[in-house]
Design a protein around this motif. Sequence first.
Motif, PDB file in Angstrom:
ATOM      1  N   ASP A   1      13.680 -41.476 -45.341  1.00 59.20           N
ATOM      2  CA  ASP A   1      13.485 -41.910 -46.716  1.00 59.20           C
ATOM      3  C   ASP A   1      12.012 -41.805 -47.096  1.00 59.20           C
ATOM      4  O   ASP A   1      11.138 -41.846 -46.235  1.00 59.20           O
ATOM      5  N   CYS A   2      11.765 -41.701 -48.390  1.00 61.60           N
ATOM      6  CA  CYS A   2      10.382 -41.637 -48.897  1.00 61.60           C
ATOM      7  C   CYS A   2       9.687 -42.973 -48.743  1.00 61.60           C
ATOM      8  O   CYS A   2      10.308 -44.018 -48.809  1.00 61.60           O
TER       9      CYS A   2
ATOM     10  N   GLY B   1      14.762 -37.360 -49.968  1.00 58.10           N
ATOM     11  CA  GLY B   1      13.994 -38.075 -48.955  1.00 58.10           C
ATOM     12  C   GLY B   1      12.650 -37.421 -48.720  1.00 58.10           C
ATOM     13  O   GLY B   1      12.201 -36.569 -49.485  1.00 58.10           O
ATOM     14  N   GLN B   2      11.997 -37.824 -47.629  1.00 62.17           N
ATOM     15  CA  GLN B   2      10.719 -37.247 -47.230  1.00 62.17           C
ATOM     16  C   GLN B   2      11.006 -35.990 -46.413  1.00 62.17           C
ATOM     17  O   GLN B   2      11.739 -36.047 -45.424  1.00 62.17           O
ATOM     18  N   TRP B   3      10.424 -34.883 -46.827  1.00 67.04           N
ATOM     19  CA  TRP B   3      10.677 -33.593 -46.198  1.00 67.04           C
ATOM     20  C   TRP B   3       9.387 -33.020 -45.630  1.00 67.04           C
ATOM     21  O   TRP B   3       8.305 -33.231 -46.185  1.00 67.04           O
ATOM     22  N   GLN B   4       9.529 -32.277 -44.552  1.00 70.56           N
ATOM     23  CA  GLN B   4       8.411 -31.495 -44.019  1.00 70.56           C
ATOM     24  C   GLN B   4       8.792 -30.027 -44.073  1.00 70.56           C
ATOM     25  O   GLN B   4       9.886 -29.645 -43.638  1.00 70.56           O
TER      26      GLN B   4
ATOM     27  N   ARG C   1      14.484 -32.776 -43.382  1.00 72.23           N
ATOM     28  CA  ARG C   1      14.359 -34.123 -43.924  1.00 72.23           C
ATOM     29  C   ARG C   1      13.947 -35.049 -42.787  1.00 72.23           C
ATOM     30  O   ARG C   1      14.543 -35.058 -41.720  1.00 72.23           O
ATOM     31  N   LEU C   2      12.859 -35.817 -43.018  1.00 70.13           N
ATOM     32  CA  LEU C   2      12.336 -36.715 -41.999  1.00 70.13           C
ATOM     33  C   LEU C   2      12.916 -38.123 -42.117  1.00 70.13           C
ATOM     34  O   LEU C   2      12.935 -38.869 -41.148  1.00 70.13           O
TER      35      LEU C   2
ATOM     36  N   HIS D   1       3.445 -28.858 -44.774  1.00 64.31           N
ATOM     37  CA  HIS D   1       3.165 -29.936 -45.728  1.00 64.31           C
ATOM     38  C   HIS D   1       4.414 -30.799 -45.870  1.00 64.31           C
ATOM     39  O   HIS D   1       5.519 -30.369 -45.540  1.00 64.31           O
ATOM     40  N   GLN D   2       4.178 -32.014 -46.347  1.00 61.43           N
ATOM     41  CA  GLN D   2       5.286 -32.936 -46.575  1.00 61.43           C
ATOM     42  C   GLN D   2       5.354 -33.269 -48.055  1.00 61.43           C
ATOM     43  O   GLN D   2       4.331 -33.266 -48.746  1.00 61.43           O
ATOM     44  N   GLU D   3       6.558 -33.544 -48.528  1.00 61.82           N
ATOM     45  CA  GLU D   3       6.731 -34.009 -49.901  1.00 61.82           C
ATOM     46  C   GLU D   3       7.990 -34.848 -49.999  1.00 61.82           C
ATOM     47  O   GLU D   3       8.912 -34.706 -49.198  1.00 61.82           O
ATOM     48  N   CYS D   4       7.977 -35.724 -50.986  1.00 59.73           N
ATOM     49  CA  CYS D   4       9.115 -36.586 -51.256  1.00 59.73           C
ATOM     50  C   CYS D   4       9.964 -35.916 -52.335  1.00 59.73           C
ATOM     51  O   CYS D   4       9.473 -35.582 -53.411  1.00 59.73           O
TER      52      CYS D   4
END
Length: 129
Positions: free
Chosen positions: A128-129, A16-19, A125-126, A39-42
Amino acid sequence: MLPLTAVAESPNIVPGQWQFTSTTSVEGDMPIPDQTESHQECIVQGDLDDADFQFLEVEEGCELLEHNVSADGVDYKMVCHADGGQADIDGRMDFLGERVEGSVNIQTDSPMGEMTMNTTIEGERLGDC
């Protein structure tokens, strides 16, 4: 159902989308204020299934000495050489499903003197991407 070997090797990280937030403190002769970066990344399942997925970047001039990945985390040791100095890096990241936490300790011996940098890393985990 997946074979146990595939489950055992896949990191305990929910795609998923993570910070990620890292805070670095420096001990040494020169006073340097703490620095915090985010930073955030998928992260997709394909990343987690990739045998080369390391959760770390090996910079130019660095050599990975140890690298142990399990479903629960990663431990590593690295050494870097640059500008007449050396940095010894010791890191650990724990995989906790929808969050991760870890630390990186760097001992440097450079023309500016000896320094120790301690970084704590937290990720969550924030969605879904």
